[in-house]
Write a protein that holds these residues in place. Sequence first.
Motif, PDB file in Angstrom:
ATOM      1  N   TYR A 149       1.310  -0.829   0.013  1.00 57.21           N
ATOM      2  CA  TYR A 149      -0.229   0.015  -0.164  1.00 57.21           C
ATOM      3  C   TYR A 149       0.837   1.082  -0.120  1.00 57.21           C
ATOM      4  CZ  TYR A 149      -3.769  -2.932   0.931  1.00 57.21           C
ATOM      5  OH  TYR A 149      -4.975  -4.020   0.930  1.00 57.21           O
ATOM      6  N   ARG A 150       2.515   0.799   0.042  1.00 60.05           N
ATOM      7  CA  ARG A 150       3.147   2.165   0.125  1.00 60.05           C
ATOM      8  C   ARG A 150       2.675   3.079   1.345  1.00 60.05           C
ATOM      9  NH1 ARG A 150       4.300  -0.757  -4.103  1.00 60.05           N
ATOM     10  NH2 ARG A 150       5.340   0.208  -6.021  1.00 60.05           N
ATOM     11  N   ILE A 151       2.172   2.383   2.388  1.00 60.84           N
ATOM     12  CA  ILE A 151       2.510   3.386   3.458  1.00 60.84           C
ATOM     13  C   ILE A 151       3.673   3.827   4.660  1.00 60.84           C
ATOM     14  CG2 ILE A 151       0.989   3.345   5.866  1.00 60.84           C
ATOM     15  CD1 ILE A 151      -1.347   2.566   3.786  1.00 60.84           C
ATOM     16  N   PRO A 152       3.894   4.457   5.042  1.00 55.58           N
ATOM     17  CA  PRO A 152       5.236   4.925   5.737  1.00 55.58           C
ATOM     18  C   PRO A 152       5.102   3.922   7.269  1.00 55.58           C
ATOM     19  CG  PRO A 152       4.439   6.218   6.112  1.00 55.58           C
ATOM     20  CD  PRO A 152       3.663   5.819   4.343  1.00 55.58           C
ATOM     21  N   ILE A 153       6.020   2.984   7.074  1.00 50.23           N
ATOM     22  CA  ILE A 153       5.992   2.742   8.654  1.00 50.23           C
ATOM     23  C   ILE A 153       6.976   2.774   9.582  1.00 50.23           C
ATOM     24  CG2 ILE A 153       4.733   0.605   8.404  1.00 50.23           C
ATOM     25  CD1 ILE A 153       7.284  -1.003   7.870  1.00 50.23           C
ATOM     26  N   PHE A 154       6.691   3.087  10.823  1.00 44.66           N
ATOM     27  CA  PHE A 154       8.213   3.986  11.781  1.00 44.66           C
ATOM     28  C   PHE A 154       8.330   2.845  13.019  1.00 44.66           C
ATOM     29  CE2 PHE A 154       9.980   6.109  15.365  1.00 44.66           C
ATOM     30  CZ  PHE A 154      11.269   7.101  14.510  1.00 44.66           C
ATOM     31  N   ALA A 177       6.773   8.834  18.612  1.00 45.72           N
ATOM     32  CA  ALA A 177       6.890   9.519  17.137  1.00 45.72           C
ATOM     33  C   ALA A 177       7.444   8.592  15.827  1.00 45.72           C
ATOM     34  CB  ALA A 177       6.205  10.831  17.672  1.00 45.72           C
ATOM     35  N   PRO A 178       6.807   9.131  15.104  1.00 47.96           N
ATOM     36  CA  PRO A 178       7.227   9.211  13.614  1.00 47.96           C
ATOM     37  C   PRO A 178       7.885  10.268  13.211  1.00 47.96           C
ATOM     38  CG  PRO A 178       4.826   8.732  13.318  1.00 47.96           C
ATOM     39  CD  PRO A 178       5.524   8.957  14.985  1.00 47.96           C
ATOM     40  N   ARG A 179       8.485   9.968  11.929  1.00 43.96           N
ATOM     41  CA  ARG A 179       8.787  10.754  11.646  1.00 43.96           C
ATOM     42  C   ARG A 179       8.123  11.816  10.768  1.00 43.96           C
ATOM     43  NH1 ARG A 179      10.262  15.269   9.340  1.00 43.96           N
ATOM     44  NH2 ARG A 179      11.751  16.390   8.223  1.00 43.96           N
ATOM     45  N   VAL A 180       7.501  11.402   9.742  1.00 48.20           N
ATOM     46  CA  VAL A 180       6.349  11.254   8.265  1.00 48.20           C
ATOM     47  C   VAL A 180       4.851  11.385   9.688  1.00 48.20           C
ATOM     48  CG1 VAL A 180       6.196  10.794   6.741  1.00 48.20           C
ATOM     49  CG2 VAL A 180       7.789  10.772   6.912  1.00 48.20           C
ATOM     50  N   PRO A 181       4.329  12.700   9.161  1.00 44.88           N
ATOM     51  CA  PRO A 181       3.043  12.323   9.459  1.00 44.88           C
ATOM     52  C   PRO A 181       2.085  11.204   8.745  1.00 44.88           C
ATOM     53  CG  PRO A 181       3.991  14.374   9.399  1.00 44.88           C
ATOM     54  CD  PRO A 181       4.740  13.913   8.845  1.00 44.88           C
TER      55      PRO A 181
END
Length: 545
Positions: A92-97, A111-115
Amino acid sequence: NVAQDLPQLPIIPQGVSRSNFNKAIADLSEQIGSDNVSVVDKPPKDDGWYMEHATTHDMMHVTPSREFMASAIAYPGSTAEVQTIVQWANKYRIPIFPISMGRNLGYGGAAPRVPGSVVIDLGRRMNKILDIDPDDYTCLLEPGVSFYALYEEVQKRGYKHMWIDTPDLGGGSVVGNTLDRGVGYTPYGDHWAVHSGLEVVLPTGEVIRTGMGALPNNNTWQTFPYGFGPHTDGLFSQSNFGIVTKMGMALMPAAPDHESFMYTFQHESDLPQIIDIIRPLRISNILENVAQLRTAVQTLAVTGRPKTDFYTGSGRIPQDVVEAEAAKLPIGKAYWIYYGMSYGPKHIRQYKLDIIDAEFRKVSGAKRIDPATIPKDNYFWSRDKIAAGEPDLEELLWCNWVPNGSHIAFSPVSPIRGKDATVLFEICNRRQDQHGCEIFPAFCVGLREMHLIVECVFDKHDPEACEAALACMRGMVDDAAKLGYGEYRTHLALMDQVAGTYNWNDGALMKFNERLKDALDPNGIMAPGKSGIWPARYRGRGWEM
Ligand code: ADP
């Protein structure tokens, strides 16, 4: 008031439509169970506190909290489920942290770096101590094992011959702290240096084991860190190249006996002399642990009393007030306070302590404070526990210094030299005065270098105080870099800036990191922006801050 000014929740990662996001979440819930996926669709109730902190955002937010906020949290229960999540993120091209427990306060917490990233909270379900070997003095851990949990398990098993090492606060994850290259205060305080063996899920979903772990049926994974071929472990520390699901670590043989000691020094200007005395003692292991030199103001703050108890004026607390107030504490009037510990039987300790005493007394006005005169509730005894590998939480008390107390750190490294200490301390003082901040500097002395950990405390509900804290940090990073000093670790908000200071040879190191990133993580899903490393999909598109 984290709810203030929040956009529509959940925050959807940029480039993903709300409907696709919802579809993706439904798919993930089906794959790992809906109980193990939590969408952040309501403003977080509050920030929580250290032991029950919010994992949706940075509980010590220095920017409006939405800046670093998750869209959802996933709780994998196994390495296989971590792989499932990673494959899902690619689809899904979703950023994970990934976080282990999310307690690296001052550096971004959970917290993740990318909202809008999906935070992978490994700690909740992957919290097993897989092994403690009482003969080899090693352990193998999952990310959810805290320093407290490891300590308690060693006690429970009756392994009195082994110590763990703990950082200032014991509630964090051993794996998370080690990956971020955190330090503790026994001779095994350099956690990264004493780890041995990782299991890592790569950004495309494959699993590898590093070092001897690559050899099936080996029994040396936790005793020989290198294995054969390139030593890949470093790629997974402070990086966004993989998710660590297991880590091995050496445990320390318990010292037969130990004794904390404390020296005080009267003048700010004593700093270079103290540091130059420490260097040969530390390198030759007469000073045996990562010892600390702190200022008296922090000693006031670790009483847990607010600054207004001592001073109600504006700006930084004046030095004459600090000295007058410190004089009322058991430590007495002082500018610098040195906390150390000596290990071993009495006659061996005495040999070392006599050398230390003779050296420190060369500083005019130096005093050794007799521990017998220090009340049991004094912070000295918290340091005593930590230097003997027993986790503690007292360090948190200085957050009470201001209302809604939060902190963010500036953490440069330098050789153990008086002139470097003076230069860095001057930078701190100048920027602190310029921005009207309150900072607590502590020199933490390793074997060949020292970390200067400068914690800035601020009221996170006061936008001006947040802005001042961040501006103070940014100023210090720039000032230090111009003179050749770099940070060993930093907050999410400062990662681009700090990474940008490591720019020798036209940024050759970052170019190398970016090549690795693009090869390992072609879809750019794994913690984009962490440590200033942006995948191709994000690079040069205005994400840097
Ligand atoms: P702690 O709870 O020990 O303070 P955190 O979970 O907050 O540690 O992690 C510290 C940093 O290390 C974070 O930036 C996080 O992204 C990274 N990190 C933590 N655990 C892992 C892991 N298992 N794999 C990869 N990176 C991790």
